[in-house]
Design an enzyme around this catalytic site. Structure first.
Site, PDB file in Angstrom:
ATOM      1  N   CYS A 184       0.793  -1.230   0.000  1.00 58.29           N
ATOM      2  CA  CYS A 184       0.000   0.000   0.000  1.00 58.29           C
ATOM      3  C   CYS A 184       0.828   1.285   0.000  1.00 58.29           C
ATOM      4  O   CYS A 184       0.258   2.381  -0.085  1.00 58.29           O
ATOM      5  CB  CYS A 184      -0.932   0.001   1.199  1.00 58.29           C
ATOM      6  SG  CYS A 184      -1.899  -1.514   1.327  1.00 58.29           S
ATOM      7  N   HIS A 309      -4.156   7.426   6.431  1.00 54.07           N
ATOM      8  CA  HIS A 309      -4.193   6.127   5.759  1.00 54.07           C
ATOM      9  C   HIS A 309      -5.585   5.528   5.966  1.00 54.07           C
ATOM     10  O   HIS A 309      -6.153   4.955   5.047  1.00 54.07           O
ATOM     11  CB  HIS A 309      -3.090   5.214   6.290  1.00 54.07           C
ATOM     12  CG  HIS A 309      -2.945   3.945   5.522  1.00 54.07           C
ATOM     13  ND1 HIS A 309      -2.767   3.920   4.159  1.00 54.07           N
ATOM     14  CD2 HIS A 309      -2.981   2.634   5.922  1.00 54.07           C
ATOM     15  CE1 HIS A 309      -2.679   2.669   3.740  1.00 54.07           C
ATOM     16  NE2 HIS A 309      -2.808   1.870   4.788  1.00 54.07           N
ATOM     17  N   HIS A 357     -10.034   0.987  -0.719  1.00 53.54           N
ATOM     18  CA  HIS A 357      -8.578   0.956  -0.569  1.00 53.54           C
ATOM     19  C   HIS A 357      -8.002   0.496  -1.899  1.00 53.54           C
ATOM     20  O   HIS A 357      -8.167  -0.665  -2.291  1.00 53.54           O
ATOM     21  CB  HIS A 357      -8.204   0.002   0.559  1.00 53.54           C
ATOM     22  CG  HIS A 357      -6.767   0.085   0.986  1.00 53.54           C
ATOM     23  ND1 HIS A 357      -5.775   0.647   0.211  1.00 53.54           N
ATOM     24  CD2 HIS A 357      -6.145  -0.337   2.129  1.00 53.54           C
ATOM     25  CE1 HIS A 357      -4.625   0.572   0.835  1.00 53.54           C
ATOM     26  NE2 HIS A 357      -4.825  -0.028   2.010  1.00 53.54           N
TER      27      HIS A 357
END
Length: 439
Positions: A184, A309, A357
């Protein structure tokens, strides 16, 4: 508990200083909110989700997914190794950068001085999945296994280097070309790498960003980790139970020019706490944020907004809230003289509730959202309602739509990945004059 990391000195490696120019162009964005800045900004600043319920990648289990529905560039006449949805997403984002790429030509920048650095975690895995389905069907019908693969199958589509190779081929760039894959944080690290390539003199411009596309392996992999929510995700929510997954592609042209939106700070850390879980005390995340502040020559109180995040997993949101509260809260290091005027807590929100995400693309996507925040002078509201927030988390200065608008000048974007791989970026809007007080 790990002791909080002390602030670091500014990073002067590769010629980097807090005033090293690193301009981020208007980004090319393709995401679940759209492929047009107007549509994306409208959704971003109204906290409108771009998720749709589907079981395409999880038969029998409907999930909220952030799937791109915009028309993508046709790849039918491309070289076979480059033909993938991941690369079509990138090509569609690259089309939006045509004016910036034409400007490089007018400036006489040679293709050998233009690099390409991208981040991804999927590359063309989706195309391999389709080929495997066809291969199994052929074998089931009696075709010998060795002859059962579709003629169109190209293993090279799933190589991690394929996205950067594709963008280089499409753009004509012939400088350093490579792809990073650190889960990520991948595309955020691509922007950090672009900054270093410019500062070291290896490039005069870098096309940087990343892409990830939805596929069965990704969705089922995160389901096996019990990290996927069956509902719309609720970052910082009391009932948060996991992520929604999405796909996106984002590209910037990064140049060593003053003015505009600048990437002024990069902080990276690797706490190696666990293969998938973040360090619960937030020390790795805090180290990355402190590193970004030091790199930019900024105190915590000078940051106006943080794009979290904010994945909506119980562990991530707890540790990130703790790290931000410790660094930016009442006891944080706001300035050399404890300047109360600079000690306001930064506004925060998570935009993953809007897009899902997007994994390897999320660092660049959320940097692009920060770019839009600076461009429009507005903050993205948080999608989780106030009444649904988790009261056990440290209190943060969360953005909601009824908040008075104060145009931000300096923003931070966080990305935290498996293995304790952490990165924070700081973006600032600068006047064209490098000596401007806005710098």
């Amino acid at each position: 508990m790990t002791e909080p990391v002390t602030p670091e000195a500014p990073d002067t490696r590769h010629g980097l200083t807090p005033r090293s120019p690193c301009r981020l162009s208007r980004p090319g964005i393709v995401c679940p909110l759209g492929a047009d800045h107007g549509l994306i900004s409208s959704a971003l600043f109204s906290a409108s989700r771009g998720l749709r319920v589907s079981d395409d990648f999880s038969p029998g289990t409907p999930l909220s997914l952030g799937r791109v529905t915009a028309r993508l560039v046709d790849d039918s006449d491309w070289p076979a190794p480059l033909r993938s949805r991941n690369n079509r997403l990138l090509a569609t984002a690259l089309e939006q950068l045509t004016p910036e790429l034409e400007a490089l030509k007018r400036q006489g920048i040679a293709p050998e001085r233009i690099g390409v650095v991208l981040g991804t975690s999927t590359s063309g895995i989706g195309e391999t999945e389709a080929a495997m389905d066809a291969q199994r069907a052929a074998v089931a019908q009696g075709t010998p296994s060795a002859d059962s693969w579709p003629e169109s199958f190209e293993y090279r589509r799933q190589e991690l280097g394929a996205p950067a190779e594709c963008v280089a081929w499409l753009s004509g760039a012939r400088g350093p070309v490579y792809t990073l894959s650190t889960a990520c944080t991948s595309s955020a690290k691509a922007l950090a790498s672009a900054r270093r390539l410019l500062a070291s003199g290896q490039c005069d411009a870098v096309i940087a960003g990343g892409a990830d596309s939805l596929c069965h392996m990704t969705v089922k992999g995160f389901m096996s980790l019990e990290a996927v929510s069956r509902q719309q995700s609720q970052p910082l929510g009391a009932a948060r139970d996991g992520i929604n997954l999405g796909e996106a592609a984002v590209l910037f042209v990064v140049t060593p020019e003053h003015g505009g939106v600048q990437l002024t700070g990069v902080g990276e850390s690797s706490d190696a706490h666990h293969i998938s879980a973040p360090c619960p005390d937030g020390s790795g995340a805090e180290a990355a944020m402190r590193g970004a502040l030091a790199s930019a020559g900024r105190a915590p109180g000078e940051i106006d907004y943080i794009n979290l995040h904010g994945t909506a997993t119980p562990l991530n949101d707890a540790m990130e809230s703790l790290a931000i509260s410790r660094l930016f809260g009442p006891d944080g290091d706001f300035g050399p003289d404890g300047d109360e005027a600079a000690s306001r807590p930064p506004a925060v929100s998570s935009t993953k509730a809007l897009t899902g995400h997007t994994l390897g693309a999320c660092g660049a996507l959320e940097a692009a959202f920060c770019w839009l925040t600076l461009e429009h002078g507005r903050l993205p509201p948080h999608a989780t309602p106030r009444e649904a927030l988790d009261p056990t988390l440290p209190a943060l200065n969360i953005v909601y739509r009824d908040r008075p608008e104060t145009p931000p000048l300096r923003v931070m974007s966080n990305a935290f990945a498996f293995g304790g791989n952490n990165i924070s970026l700081i973006l600032e809007r600068h006047a064209t004059d490098p000596e401007s007080s806005a710098c």
